[in-house]
Design a protein around this motif. Structure first.
Motif, PDB file in Angstrom:
ATOM      1  N   TYR A  55      -2.715  -6.047  -0.990  1.00 44.15           N
ATOM      2  CA  TYR A  55      -1.511  -5.272  -0.727  1.00 44.15           C
ATOM      3  C   TYR A  55      -0.593  -6.114   0.147  1.00 44.15           C
ATOM      4  N   GLU A  56       0.504  -6.587  -0.426  1.00 49.60           N
ATOM      5  CA  GLU A  56       1.452  -7.402   0.322  1.00 49.60           C
ATOM      6  C   GLU A  56       2.595  -6.527   0.834  1.00 49.60           C
ATOM      7  N   GLY A  57       3.386  -7.082   1.752  1.00 47.79           N
ATOM      8  CA  GLY A  57       4.434  -6.281   2.364  1.00 47.79           C
ATOM      9  C   GLY A  57       3.871  -5.070   3.096  1.00 47.79           C
ATOM     10  N   THR A  58       2.675  -5.239   3.655  1.00 46.42           N
ATOM     11  CA  THR A  58       1.935  -4.116   4.251  1.00 46.42           C
ATOM     12  C   THR A  58       1.449  -4.498   5.643  1.00 46.42           C
ATOM     13  N   PRO A  59       2.289  -4.301   6.672  1.00 40.95           N
ATOM     14  CA  PRO A  59       1.851  -4.600   8.038  1.00 40.95           C
ATOM     15  C   PRO A  59       0.815  -3.597   8.521  1.00 40.95           C
ATOM     16  N   VAL A  60      -0.163  -4.098   9.257  1.00 39.73           N
ATOM     17  CA  VAL A  60      -1.197  -3.230   9.830  1.00 39.73           C
ATOM     18  C   VAL A  60      -0.787  -2.917  11.267  1.00 39.73           C
ATOM     19  N   LEU A  65       0.846  -1.185   0.000  1.00 44.67           N
ATOM     20  CA  LEU A  65       0.000   0.000   0.000  1.00 44.67           C
ATOM     21  C   LEU A  65       0.883   1.238   0.000  1.00 44.67           C
ATOM     22  N   ALA A  66       0.576   2.169  -0.870  1.00 41.85           N
ATOM     23  CA  ALA A  66       1.349   3.413  -0.978  1.00 41.85           C
ATOM     24  C   ALA A  66       0.365   4.568  -1.033  1.00 41.85           C
ATOM     25  N   GLY A  67      -0.045   5.038   0.132  1.00 39.68           N
ATOM     26  CA  GLY A  67      -1.014   6.121   0.194  1.00 39.68           C
ATOM     27  C   GLY A  67      -2.344   5.673   0.754  1.00 39.68           C
ATOM     28  N   ASP A  68      -3.158   6.627   1.100  1.00 37.22           N
ATOM     29  CA  ASP A  68      -4.473   6.327   1.660  1.00 37.22           C
ATOM     30  C   ASP A  68      -5.411   5.787   0.591  1.00 37.22           C
ATOM     31  N   VAL A  69      -6.287   4.880   1.007  1.00 37.35           N
ATOM     32  CA  VAL A  69      -7.226   4.232   0.092  1.00 37.35           C
ATOM     33  C   VAL A  69      -8.602   4.210   0.747  1.00 37.35           C
ATOM     34  N   GLN A  70      -9.621   4.408  -0.058  1.00 35.06           N
ATOM     35  CA  GLN A  70     -11.004   4.264   0.393  1.00 35.06           C
ATOM     36  C   GLN A  70     -11.555   2.955  -0.160  1.00 35.06           C
ATOM     37  N   ALA A  71     -12.155   2.143   0.716  1.00 34.86           N
ATOM     38  CA  ALA A  71     -12.734   0.869   0.290  1.00 34.86           C
ATOM     39  C   ALA A  71     -14.062   0.665   1.003  1.00 34.86           C
ATOM     40  N   ASP A  72     -14.795  -0.331   0.545  1.00 35.58           N
ATOM     41  CA  ASP A  72     -16.007  -0.731   1.264  1.00 35.58           C
ATOM     42  C   ASP A  72     -15.666  -1.689   2.401  1.00 35.58           C
ATOM     43  N   VAL A  73     -14.711  -2.579   2.118  1.00 32.41           N
ATOM     44  CA  VAL A  73     -14.297  -3.576   3.108  1.00 32.41           C
ATOM     45  C   VAL A  73     -12.782  -3.653   3.116  1.00 32.41           C
ATOM     46  N   ALA A  74     -12.185  -3.589   4.296  1.00 29.14           N
ATOM     47  CA  ALA A  74     -10.753  -3.839   4.465  1.00 29.14           C
ATOM     48  C   ALA A  74     -10.594  -5.165   5.200  1.00 29.14           C
ATOM     49  N   VAL A  75      -9.822  -6.065   4.619  1.00 32.38           N
ATOM     50  CA  VAL A  75      -9.562  -7.372   5.213  1.00 32.38           C
ATOM     51  C   VAL A  75      -8.108  -7.395   5.666  1.00 32.38           C
ATOM     52  N   VAL A  76      -7.881  -7.647   6.939  1.00 32.86           N
ATOM     53  CA  VAL A  76      -6.530  -7.679   7.479  1.00 32.86           C
ATOM     54  C   VAL A  76      -6.084  -9.135   7.574  1.00 32.86           C
ATOM     55  N   GLY A  77      -5.121  -9.499   6.730  1.00 34.45           N
ATOM     56  CA  GLY A  77      -4.621 -10.867   6.705  1.00 34.45           C
ATOM     57  C   GLY A  77      -4.999 -11.583   5.420  1.00 34.45           C
ATOM     58  N   ALA A  78      -3.999 -12.085   4.703  1.00 36.28           N
ATOM     59  CA  ALA A  78      -4.244 -12.786   3.437  1.00 36.28           C
ATOM     60  C   ALA A  78      -3.924 -14.264   3.565  1.00 36.28           C
ATOM     61  N   GLY A  79      -4.389 -14.869   4.662  1.00 36.19           N
ATOM     62  CA  GLY A  79      -4.392 -16.318   4.766  1.00 36.19           C
ATOM     63  C   GLY A  79      -5.718 -16.851   4.265  1.00 36.19           C
ATOM     64  N   TYR A  80      -5.996 -18.115   4.559  1.00 36.47           N
ATOM     65  CA  TYR A  80      -7.243 -18.706   4.069  1.00 36.47           C
ATOM     66  C   TYR A  80      -8.474 -17.900   4.485  1.00 36.47           C
ATOM     67  N   ALA A 109      -7.920   0.879   8.870  1.00 37.21           N
ATOM     68  CA  ALA A 109      -6.792  -0.015   9.102  1.00 37.21           C
ATOM     69  C   ALA A 109      -5.552   0.778   8.730  1.00 37.21           C
ATOM     70  N   VAL A 110      -4.686   1.011   9.706  1.00 33.19           N
ATOM     71  CA  VAL A 110      -3.532   1.892   9.527  1.00 33.19           C
ATOM     72  C   VAL A 110      -2.292   1.066   9.228  1.00 33.19           C
ATOM     73  N   THR A 111      -1.526   1.474   8.217  1.00 37.93           N
ATOM     74  CA  THR A 111      -0.278   0.813   7.849  1.00 37.93           C
ATOM     75  C   THR A 111       0.808   1.879   7.686  1.00 37.93           C
ATOM     76  N   PRO A 112       2.079   1.490   7.651  1.00 34.27           N
ATOM     77  CA  PRO A 112       3.137   2.475   7.423  1.00 34.27           C
ATOM     78  C   PRO A 112       3.012   3.198   6.089  1.00 34.27           C
ATOM     79  N   GLY A 113       2.374   2.565   5.108  1.00 33.05           N
ATOM     80  CA  GLY A 113       2.265   3.168   3.789  1.00 33.05           C
ATOM     81  C   GLY A 113       1.017   3.989   3.567  1.00 33.05           C
ATOM     82  N   GLY A 114       0.095   3.963   4.504  1.00 29.61           N
ATOM     83  CA  GLY A 114      -1.150   4.698   4.336  1.00 29.61           C
ATOM     84  C   GLY A 114      -2.260   4.036   5.129  1.00 29.61           C
ATOM     85  N   THR A 115      -3.420   4.644   5.104  1.00 32.48           N
ATOM     86  CA  THR A 115      -4.579   4.160   5.850  1.00 32.48           C
ATOM     87  C   THR A 115      -5.677   3.742   4.884  1.00 32.48           C
TER      88      THR A 115
END
Length: 463
Positions: free
Chosen positions: A215-220, A30-45, A228-234
């Motif tokens: 968005y990979e390489g993107t810790p929350v 993630l590079a910058g703030d993003v607006q979404a309907d749903v934010a999912v934290v974690g890309a496992g199953y 959901a706040v990350t170093p690259g944006g919210t």
């Protein structure tokens, strides 16, 4: 290390399952703030299934999946490959608040989840080495055989029929898998072998193909209502869904929600002497020990063999690179060759570890706080491959505001107390597993019933 190691032996490097695929580099963060309907934290199953079913139901939804490493980096790419229709917790505990019929319905949905995963894998052309060979649970001591019979009787009481689980005689046991010292076994058809990383990689691609951004390489670093706040944006979204399983303890504010339990595996070189072992049905193999094991015969004819190893690191620390202690590799090797003495000349090619999420009452949960816009799913206690699919469908229905049969299952909205502060949880978990090891050793001497030490262990942590 005493276990014989193959040339090129690898310890960690995520898992053996990525060896043929290659460990992927994270995609764009993630590079910058993003607006979404749903934010999912974690890309496992769990996160991937949730995004998949949400997007299938409403293609117009803007869904952002946030992942610290790469999709399938955690337990989804490291597990034993058991796509098993087992409840992620106790039927009695689920029934306590919601009734017997609800718990039975939950179990039937878990059985159906196995076939649902297989169907989606076929529909999406995901080659995950799937074989629905069922689950073979073996008893090697009189006490284990007594527990096996009691377990089947208990399953009958919760609605399992002879078509769901069958008790095998010693002769029938030996004709399936020739485990040294086997006294009896059970077999259930509600289980399939998979290659976990192939499923995770294929599901991530299917989600991307539907138009979901991962968005990979993107810790929350923070989860809160609407963000959901990350170093690259919210990422700002009406709904934020936490799907972090064994890594939940690293999420601020959730350190004691679920305990990160370590599980470890080894895998052999490809084997040629299958006539001494059997295993032609590619069943998943488990046992009735307290310090239990789990195994599969892989698509390229190895044995992948797992167990608890060193179950918990102080203060819920995470070794996310998958390195496995020498003691654990040796212990798994001894157990493997105890099961199959013909393998003593075979070598270990890879060892790895991962973490799973354990709630305080050892029962999984799915939920959504509509007012705060925060949802969650997980705590599968090691039964997450199929449970994550059911959780993803359930979380999708909750997010869409649907009242369905899934949203009334007894794991929906469950909340339990948090784990104790340190050093109590370290002492409790390590005491539990030491007692389990001692109980197994005593039972190996021929005692006819479960050791009292195991019952004390259960009482310590509420297992």
């Amino acid at each position: 290390m005493n276990a014989p190691l193959a040339p090129g032996f690898v310890n960690g490097d995520v898992s053996f399952w990525y060896r043929s695929l290659g460990v992927p580099s994270p995609a764009e963060p993630l590079a910058g703030d993003v607006q979404a309907d749903v934010a999912v934290v974690g890309a496992g199953y769990t996160g991937l299934w949730t995004a998949y079913y949400l997007k299938k139901a409403d293609p117009g939804l803007r869904i952002a999946v946030l992942e610290k490493e790469f999709a399938g980096f955690g337990a989804s790419g490291r597990n034993g490959g058991w796509l098993a229709g087992l409840l992620p917790g106790s039927a009695a505990r689920y029934a306590k608040r919601h009734g017997r019929d609800s718990a039975i319905r939950f179990q039937r949905e878990m059985f159906a989840a196995v076939d649902e995963v297989i169907k989606v894998a076929a529909d999406e052309a995901i080659d995950a080495d799937v074989v629905k060979g069922g689950l073979f649970n073996v008893a090697r001591t009189p006490a284990q055989a007594a527990r096996l019979r009691a377990e089947i009787a208990g399953q009958r009481a919760w609605g399992w029929t002879s078509d769901d689980v069958d008790l095998l005689s010693p002769h029938e046991t030996a004709t399936r898998i020739r485990v040294e010292g086997a006294l009896a076994a059970s077999w259930s058809p509600h289980c399939a072998r998979i290659q976990p990383a192939k499923l995770a990689r294929g599901l991530a691609q299917a989600v991307r193909d539907l138009g979901v951004t991962i968005y990979e390489g993107t810790p929350v670093t923070e989860i809160g209502p609407g963000r959901a706040v990350t170093p690259g944006g919210t990422v700002r979204a009406e709904l934020v869904l936490r799907c972090t399983e064994g890594f939940t303890a690293a999420v601020p504010g959730h350190h004691r929600d679920w305990l990160p339990m370590n599980s470890s595996m080894i895998v052999t070189e490809p084997l040629a002497n299958w006539d001494e072992i059997g295993w032609d049905g590619r069943e998943l193999l488990g046992d009735m020990a307290h310090y239990y094991m789990y195994a599969q015969r892989t698509a390229d004819d190895r044995i992948a063999f797992g167990g608890r190893g060193r179950p918990y690191l102080y203060a819920s620390r995470l070794d996310d690179r998958g390195h496995t202690h020498d003691w654990t590799v040796d212990a798994l090797w001894r157990l493997l060759t105890g099961f199959f003495p013909a393998l003593r000349e075979t070598r270990v090619e890879h060892a790895w570890s991962g973490v799973l999420g354990v709630p305080r009452d050892w029962c999984a949960t799915v939920g959504l706080d509509r007012r705060g816009g925060l949802g969650w799913a997980g705590g599968y206690t090691g039964h997450g491959v199929a449970a994550a699919n059911l959780a993803g469908r359930t979380l999708a229905d909750l997010s869409l505001g649907r009242e369905t049969g899934l949203t009334s299952l007894p794991w929906v909205g469950r909340r339990v107390r948090r784990w104790e502060p340190e050093p109590l949880r370290w002492l409790g978990v390590h005491s539990m597993y030491r007692l389990y090891r001692l109980a197994d050793a005593r039972e190996a001497g021929g005692m006819p019933r479960t050791s009292v030490l195991a019952r004390i262990a259960d009482m310590i942590t509420g297992h």
